[in-house]
Design an enzyme around this catalytic site. Structure first.
Site, PDB file in Angstrom:
ATOM      1  N   CYS A 113      -3.529   6.763   5.926  1.00 36.10           N
ATOM      2  CA  CYS A 113      -3.453   6.463   4.496  1.00 36.10           C
ATOM      3  C   CYS A 113      -4.753   6.791   3.786  1.00 36.10           C
ATOM      4  O   CYS A 113      -4.768   6.926   2.562  1.00 36.10           O
ATOM      5  CB  CYS A 113      -3.066   5.005   4.274  1.00 36.10           C
ATOM      6  SG  CYS A 113      -3.945   3.843   5.319  1.00 36.10           S
TER       7      CYS A 113
ATOM      8  N   GLU B 138       0.880  -1.173   0.000  1.00 33.52           N
ATOM      9  CA  GLU B 138       0.000   0.000   0.000  1.00 33.52           C
ATOM     10  C   GLU B 138       0.913   1.218   0.000  1.00 33.52           C
ATOM     11  O   GLU B 138       1.681   1.427   0.946  1.00 33.52           O
ATOM     12  CB  GLU B 138      -0.894  -0.004   1.232  1.00 33.52           C
ATOM     13  CG  GLU B 138      -1.847   1.175   1.290  1.00 33.52           C
ATOM     14  CD  GLU B 138      -2.333   1.430   2.688  1.00 33.52           C
ATOM     15  OE1 GLU B 138      -2.186   2.570   3.160  1.00 33.52           O
ATOM     16  OE2 GLU B 138      -2.855   0.485   3.318  1.00 33.52           O
TER      17      GLU B 138
END
Length: 501
Positions: free
Chosen positions: A298, A261
């Site tokens: 995030c 990610e």
């Protein structure tokens, strides 16, 4: 509980002569043993030696291990909060909540593997009399892939680190794990590693099922992903470092999957009726989401797209809310410096107008809000780069056609959000074919900074949000990353895996 600053490799504490200093918000730092390729090799060899027995354990045995890890983490709760607060500057309530999420997802995976549907078991019985050719007996089931490397994340010292979702899902699948700890919170990582090690011993499993190696040098991460016995990598972090590791995985003599990610700006699209009815309300709530955890999520919604005629209501409300947020400590001084550098660079871009901009120094981060027209956004790709911190960009569009062009210009995202009223349904339907190709999660009338850990969650998306758009790092589907299907043809019962017998 004492911070030793040592590695935990297959149950053994191991120091190293070379050290780095673990910085803290206040007071002196602590020396921490640096990892090195030799320690990585030792940990991976132990993981490989443990694989056959661990992969053969019952689902109940692995579920019990996951439950026991959760219990051991809870037993260290106060100590974990104390050291994590000192290392990261995150508030006690946030860390206590994150610890609950960490133990909750461990127990979620325990229940998931007990239930067993993740195995995707299939059986085509033999048809010996079928014409023109008989069919053999065919059985299929998901099997663990081998030792897995996990990189601790900077922004979630518990839920995305040593015992986070990557480790939990890999252990649930039957894969031993080698974790490279993050240098931002080595004491927190070590204490969680102790909890996992204690659980493995309590459950009578091979100590090589888990190892923890401190970082301190880029060579540690490179040695881990390049080790020929590592079969997959779980990573949460920045685009630059993650892409370098991804490339190393692809360049190996035997390439392996890198489940990374890497970055996302998580844009929000404020549709006309929503902007008219509650633009100010959306702006105020956006500011709260934007500054949550000093913007170090995030899923931080870094961009909002709105009609020119409705932009002032959103901007004014967000600006007022942001002015009430003072500088706050970020996870590391390096992250704070990168946030300031990104903000400074943003202010130099043609067409970008500051709405509000607070200053900060040292390890602190401060909010910033900027606006830019869609025309300038579409001709300046750098504006779509993530700034990891409490910084937002308001993109103003002339009409819905231009809003669609902004959506089409996006790279892969973890999330996209639509703010809408019932009368916006037609406009939303026109955007949906674009948005669902861009993100792993599409949401309406909310803010993406909360990620539910569940069966249905997708925390991933097209590159650069993640390196594998078919995977998720949150939720029970994460286990699929560390399994592969195996077909068994005409095998007698005694040779089949227990769950296929």
């Amino acid at each position: 509980m004492t911070f030793h600053g040592q590695h935990l490799i297959a149950g053994a504490r191991i120091g190293s002569d070379d050290t780095f200093t673990a910085s803290q918000i206040d007071g002196p730092g602590h020396p921490v043993s640096k990892g090195n390729p030799e320690l990585i090799d030792r940990a991976v060899l132990a993981a490989e030696a443990a694989f056959d027995s661990f992969a053969a354990t019952t689902r109940e045995a692995r579920a019990t291990l996951l439950d026991t890890i959760a219990h051991e983490i809870e037993a260290r709760g106060a100590a974990l909060t104390q050291i994590a607060t000192a290392e990261t500057g995150l508030p006690v309530a946030r860390l206590d909540g994150e610890r609950g999420r960490t133990t909750g997802q461990l127990r979620l995976f325990a229940n998931h593997i007990r239930e067993g549907t993740y195995l995707d078991r299939r059986h085509d019985p033999a048809l010996p009399d079928r014409a023109p050719l008989p069919r053999p007996d065919l059985r299929m089931m998901q099997r663990p892939i081998g030792p897995v490397a996990v990189f601790g994340a900077s922004n979630f010292p518990l839920a995305f680190s040593v015992a986070g979702g990557d480790t939990a899902s890999a252990l649930a699948a039957g894969c031993p794990v080698v974790v490279k700890g993050h240098e931002a919170h080595p004491g927190t990582g070590e204490l969680v590693a102790e909890a996992i090690t204690a659980a493995i011993a309590s459950c009578g499993m091979d100590a090589g099922v888990f190892s923890f190696v401190h970082g301190g040098a880029q060579s540690v991460g490179a040695a881990l992903v390049c080790h020929p016995l590592i079969c997959a990598v779980g990573f949460t972090g920045g685009l630059r470092g993650g892409r370098a590791l991804f490339d190393l995985c692809a360049q190996r003599p035997v390439p392996i999957p890198f489940f990374g990610e890497l970055g996302s700006i998580n844009p929000m699209f404020i549709l006309p009726q929503a902007g008219q009815a509650r633009g100010a309300q959306i702006g105020t709530a956006w500011a709260g989401s934007l500054t949550m955890g000093v913007g170090q999520f995030c899923t931080n919604p870094g961009v909002a797209v709105v009609l020119d005629s409705q932009a002032s209501a959103v901007a004014d409300a967000a600006s007022v809310a942001l002015q009430g947020v003072g500088p706050q400590p970020m996870l590391t001084e390096g992250i704070a410096q990168a946030c300031r550098a990104g903000t400074d660079a943003l202010m130099q871009v043609k067409g970008v107008r500051p709405i509000m901009h607070a200053t900060s120094d040292a390890r602190n981060g401060a909010p910033g809000l900027f606006s830019v027209s869609a025309q300038d956004w579409l001709t300046t790709p750098a504006l779509a780069h993530e700034i990891f911190g409490p910084v937002g960009i308001l993109v103003t569009v002339r009409d819905m056609d231009e809003m669609r062009k902004v959506a089409q210009s996006l790279s892969g995202q973890l999330t996209v959000t639509l703010h809408l009223e019932d009368a916006d349904t037609d406009a939303a339907q026109a955007l949906m074919p674009v948005l669902e190709r861009k993100a792993g999660r599409v949401m309406v009338n909310g803010f993406p900074t909360g990620v539910e850990v569940s069966d249905t969650m997708v925390h991933g998306g097209p590159y650069p949000a993640s390196t594998n758009f078919g995977a998720t790092s949150v939720g029970t589907m994460a286990i699929r990353r560390f399994l592969r299907p195996v077909c068994y043809q005409n095998l007698p019962q005694a040779l089949l895996p227990r769950d296929l017998q």
